[in-house]
Write a protein that holds these residues in place. Structure first.
Motif, mmCIF file in Angstrom:
data_model
loop_
_atom_site.group_PDB
_atom_site.id
_atom_site.type_symbol
_atom_site.label_atom_id
_atom_site.label_comp_id
_atom_site.label_asym_id
_atom_site.label_seq_id
_atom_site.Cartn_x
_atom_site.Cartn_y
_atom_site.Cartn_z
ATOM 1 N N ALA A 118 0.438 -2.283 0.430
ATOM 2 C CA ALA A 118 0.811 -1.107 -0.350
ATOM 3 C C ALA A 118 0.336 0.162 0.340
ATOM 4 O O ALA A 118 1.096 1.135 0.487
ATOM 5 C CB ALA A 118 0.226 -1.202 -1.753
ATOM 6 N N GLY A 119 -0.918 0.149 0.787
ATOM 7 C CA GLY A 119 -1.472 1.326 1.468
ATOM 8 C C GLY A 119 -0.689 1.655 2.726
ATOM 9 O O GLY A 119 -0.391 2.816 3.011
ATOM 10 N N SER A 120 -0.315 0.613 3.493
ATOM 11 C CA SER A 120 0.393 0.858 4.750
ATOM 12 C C SER A 120 1.748 1.492 4.497
ATOM 13 O O SER A 120 2.145 2.426 5.197
ATOM 14 C CB SER A 120 0.588 -0.445 5.514
ATOM 15 N N ILE A 121 2.456 0.967 3.488
ATOM 16 C CA ILE A 121 3.771 1.541 3.201
ATOM 17 C C ILE A 121 3.634 3.004 2.808
ATOM 18 O O ILE A 121 4.331 3.876 3.327
ATOM 19 C CB ILE A 121 4.475 0.754 2.073
ATOM 20 N N LEU A 122 2.682 3.270 1.940
ATOM 21 C CA LEU A 122 2.466 4.651 1.504
ATOM 22 C C LEU A 122 2.152 5.559 2.685
ATOM 23 O O LEU A 122 2.787 6.598 2.884
ATOM 24 C CB LEU A 122 1.286 4.703 0.525
ATOM 25 N N VAL A 123 1.170 5.155 3.470
ATOM 26 C CA VAL A 123 0.710 6.010 4.563
ATOM 27 C C VAL A 123 1.804 6.174 5.614
ATOM 28 O O VAL A 123 2.074 7.275 6.085
ATOM 29 C CB VAL A 123 -0.576 5.428 5.190
ATOM 30 N N PHE A 124 2.454 5.066 5.937
ATOM 31 C CA PHE A 124 3.466 5.138 6.984
ATOM 32 C C PHE A 124 4.610 6.069 6.586
ATOM 33 O O PHE A 124 5.034 6.936 7.355
ATOM 34 C CB PHE A 124 4.003 3.741 7.285
#
Lengths: 371, 555
Positions: free
Chosen positions: B480-486
């Protein structure tokens, strides 16, 4: 006797009725768009406050959106809801707005005040009216400031534009604006092209390559800026030795903040800033704006503005009226880009040429930057 | 065992079949649910989806050419592109440009085509100023013949063919339709003028030009047609019609209003209509074949030009080709944006994971206190945070000063940490870190500490217990964090603009430039569409590889 009295009274009544009718036909609020900061302050003090004093009941709202004026005005016009009444824009933006039909074409002699000696506005502004939609206010220049304490020992302070390209005599970083305008011309000039042939050369592919090749010689020493405040900050921090920015920014760094910075006026690039009226304003708002515009661009008001910021008034007739800085009390004339001592070698950039070639050259310039 | 053998439908309490009753209840439920989300749905549609769709549509839309110079587009259809077009095309361009200049639309077309070929902008601007003069030659000539040609009413009678004659409604409605396209408005109502059928057969160009003038006068200027002197273009059109030897013959048998006047004009020597020379005299660039090619290439109402431009290609007369090497930029920027966003995402994971782990394993009171520290940057302006990094990282900045003071770096060789990719990565990692920590923290909080204890009590080392037991359960948080940040990183532009220099800028900086400075919204829309497509493809790939069900934003 009685007849005369009645006549006089009737005349007075008519005049009063006429005056109140015009005041009623004007909107009582205006949204002015400007750049914020010291420049907007100078406008506020030089024209808006006196205008409001003379017209109680009128209110002015500032919108600090001039940097995105072109895009925002286009979006507003497409949405059919233009909330701005008067927009401050640089000349090239004004041309673009005029081309796009977003700004109103004006008859300068009709809407602007004549000079005190009766010269028509269009003659008083002269060549500075670069577009039918544009009412110039100030002449500013993009020029260089350098750190006086970073000049190498035994070397004179830089006094030529080509010193920017001379890394041997003047080592250190430079800051230049992240756009092709001015930089390409300076590069070609220092590569030996005569001033009046700059655009002929730049119109050819070889000329563009030549300019970029010249810029290549200093590329890895350049910090590229996009906001006018960056160079004064970089100079104050000692990050760069020499950098280009608007002359008013350098003036405030030197005179108001006492930074060890010197001005290098050689081949300063003149540019203009002024008002445009959005196209399609309702009549009452237009009447108010034109009333304000006439007041704000008269000879005295433009001269007053120079007491707050070191930009040259756009009217010929304002120049002799330029006085001292409102707070520092120093003479403003020597700090104006148009002062004869500063304007020995100036570059006036060709608006028409850049309007045509900006897209193409920008693509090349950005590709060159990214490589 | 029941003894009911009835095979009929099961009935609900009120006697309707259960199936139908159930369906009705479900439908009611769905409608209620829909009604509940309707405000949000409508808001999102109106305020978000529709504007984005409208903006993206600009990446293919190109109606301006056909709307502004329709006759020229028509004439250019059969042009082979070998030589500068002939007089016929220039005449079409003259009448198109005259109307466009009256409507002040010609400069818009110039700006549009200037994106494709430098110089078209001033071509249209300068010649747009001269079209009046080009027609004035003919106006003067006609007024020389008779002062009646100065009279608005004479013109009106002449072109309407007098009272009670058959009118050419079609010609008029064509011109009104054209004006509607040009001004993007709809007009209704009576123009107060209809060209006569007979006169429009004899003088086709004049009738067309006068109808255009009438429509414009009535709808745009809001004046009375019969009271306005016609445009210079109408005089030019009349001169053109009279050049045709057939016209004089046709006029001989015509007896409508102004017939004598026209016969008189037909018998007089007129300046020759030579629009080609007039245009080239106005701006010698009309002689450049490239400009005509670009008008022809971009005449269809929809274009792939913006998309080609967005992938460093261009339309040429020979077809689609890659741009010159010194103009290719978007490929580099797209690749750089992807690469740097991934680096930023990875560094966020590396920095955020331990923080989230500590937060999740501390007592609630301490964790809450530390959480404020994580959230604190959120409450500070983005610009302030970015500028702070500038002060930290620059060559005369805090970090370099400290290193020099410690003697680790010589004064002359201070590290260059800003205005490059490194600066962008550092600043953006810092700014986006909370978006990584928060989802990871909320997932980690739900992992019972007893699992780790159980693993250890079964003999696992610390590492094995973490790697085999704890980490797999925290993956949804990382996802979830990666999708958000990316996704946030891909679209960032303020931070790269301030600290990125030339090597650390993103594609979004170019999009912003085209939106706010160059006004090339078509290209900006094309770049934005590509960016959106790339994100969707990556999202799809992520779903295939990791599985979107494995993403959790909270417990």
């Amino acid at each position: 006797m009685r007849l005369t009295k009645t006549l006089l009274a009737t005349t007075a009544l008519t005049v009063a009725a006429g005056a109140s009718a015009t005041a009623q036909d004007m909107a009582d609020s205006m949204t002015l768009v400007s750049w914020g900061g010291a420049y907007q302050d100078s406008q506020q003090k030089a024209y808006v406050e006196p205008y409001l004093a003379a017209n109680p009941g009128v209110s002015v709202t500032w919108d600090e959106s001039s940097a995105e004026a072109v895009a925002k005005l286009r979006a507003m016009t497409e949405a059919g809801n233009v909330t701005w009444d008067l927009v401050d824009a640089v000349a090239s933006d004004a041309m673009r707005l005029c081309d796009e039909g977003l700004a109103m074409e004006l008859d300068h002699d009709e809407v602007l005040a004549a000079a005190p000696d009766g010269t028509d506005a269009s003659d008083d502004f002269g060549d500075l009216i670069v577009s039918d939609c544009f009412v110039p206010q100030i002449v500013y220049s993009t020029t260089f400031g350098y750190r006086t304490d970073m000049v190498p020992e035994g070397v004179d302070a830089p006094d030529s534009i080509c010193d920017v390209f001379d890394l041997e005599t003047y080592p250190g970083k430079r800051s230049l604006q992240k756009r092709p305008i001015d930089n390409m011309e300076w590069a070609l000039y220092c590569d030996g092209v005569a001033k009046d042939e700059l655009y002929d050369v730049l119109s050819t592919d070889e000329g563009v390559d030549r300019a970029l090749a010249k810029l290549d010689t200093i590329k890895d020493q350049v910090v590229w800026w996009s906001a006018g405040a960056e160079t004064p900050q970089l100079l104050a921090d000692g990050e760069v030795f020499i950098g280009s920015t608007y002359n008013g920014r350098l003036f405030s760094a030197i005179a108001e903040q006492d930074q060890p910075i010197g001005m290098m006026w050689d081949l300063q690039s003149f540019d203009l800033d002024g008002w445009i009226v959005p196209a399609g304003l309702p009549e009452d708002r237009l009447a108010r704006v034109l009333d304000f515009l006439k007041f704000a661009t008269d000879t005295q008001r433009l001269a007053d503005q120079a007491a707050y910021i070191s930009y040259g008034p756009a009217r010929d007739s304002s120049a002799p009226l330029v006085g001292k800085h409102a707070e520092l009390g120093i003479d403003m004339a020597p700090h104006m880009p148009t002062d004869p001592a500063n304007a020995t070698n100036v570059h006036i950039y060709d608006y028409e040429w850049w309007a045509d070639n900006r897209d193409d050259l920008d693509a090349k310039f950005q590709a060159w930057l990214a490589q | 065992m029941s003894d009911t053998t009835d095979t009929g439908p099961v009935l609900a309490a009120d006697g309707t079949p259960l199936k139908r009753s159930l369906r009705r209840a479900l439908r009611a439920q769905k409608i209620r649910a829909l009604a509940l989300i309707a405000p949000l749905l409508i808001f999102v549609l109106v305020a978000f989806i529709a504007p984005i769709a409208d903006m993206l549509f600009r990446s293919v839309e190109n109606q301006i050419v056909g709307n502004t110079v329709p006759m020229t587009v028509e004439e250019l259809r059969d042009w082979d592109g070998e030589a500068v077009p002939d007089e016929q095309v220039f005449r079409a361009m003259y009448f198109d440009l005259f109307l466009a200049a009256e409507a002040k639309e010609h400069t818009k077309l110039g700006s549009r085509l200037n994106y494709e070929e430098s110089g078209v902008s001033s071509l249209f601007r300068t010649t747009g100023r001269d079209v009046d003069d080009m027609g004035e030659v003919f106006q003067d000539a006609f007024e020389e013949i008779s002062s009646d040609f100065e009279e608005a009413q004479v013109w009106y009678d002449m072109m309407s063919g007098g009272d009670g004659v058959e009118g050419n409604e079609r010609l008029l409605s064509n011109q009104v339709g054209r004006l509607e396209q040009l001004e993007t408005e709809t007009y209704s109502g009576d123009v107060g003028f209809v060209p006569g059928s007979a006169i429009s057969d004899i003088l086709p160009n004049t009738a067309r030009a006068y109808s255009a003038f009438a429509a414009f006068t009535h709808f745009v200027d809001e004046d009375v047609v019969a009271e306005e002197e016609p445009w210079e273009a109408v005089y030019a059109a009349l001169a053109l019609d009279l050049e045709d030897p057939g016209t004089a013959a046709a006029l001989a048998n015509y007896d409508g209003p102004g017939a004598d006047l026209l016969r008189q004009a037909a018998a007089t020597d007129m300046p020759k209509v030579d629009m080609k020379s007039a245009f080239i005299e106005s701006n010698k660039d009309w002689n450049r074949i490239e400009y005509w090619k670009v008008i022809k290439t971009y005449s269809p109402p929809y274009t792939t030009g913006y998309f080609l431009n967005a992938v460093d290609m261009e339309k040429t007369a020979e077809g689609i080709a890659l741009r010159d090497e010194d103009e290719r930029i978007y490929g580099i920027l797209f690749k750089r944006t992807m690469f740097m966003s991934m680096v930023i995402t990875c560094s966020c994971i590396a920095l955020g994971y331990p923080v989230a782990w500590i937060l999740a394993n501390l007592p609630a009171r301490t964790a809450n206190l530390l959480m404020i520290l994580v959230l604190l940057p959120f409450w500070t302006s983005l610009l302030v945070r970015t500028s702070a990094w500038k002060i930290m990282l620059q060559q005369q900045g805090v970090i370099n000063d400290t290193l020099v003071w410690l003697g680790l770096v010589a004064d002359e060789s201070r590290l260059v940490m800003i205005n490059n990719q490194f600066g962008t990565i550092v600043a953006m990692t810092h700014i986006l870190l909370p978006f990584m920590i928060l989802p990871m923290y909320s997932v980690m909080q739900t992992i019972p500490p007893s699992y780790l204890r159980a693993a250890k009590s079964l003999g696992a080392t610390n590492w094995t217990a973490f790697w085999r037991v704890y980490f797999p359960q925290s993956v949804p948080g990382i996802g979830a964090g990666s999708i958000l940040v990316f996704i946030l990183a891909i679209g960032y532009y303020i931070t790269p603009e301030i600290v990125g220099g030339t090597t650390g800028t993103f594609i979004s900086n170019r999009i912003a430039y085209h939106i706010s400075t160059s006004l090339n919204w078509g290209l900006a829309a094309a770049l934005g569409s590509i960016l959106l497509a790339v994100v969707l493809i990556l999202y799809w790939a992520y779903d295939k590889i990791v599985g979107i069900d494995n993403v959790k934003l909270g417990g």
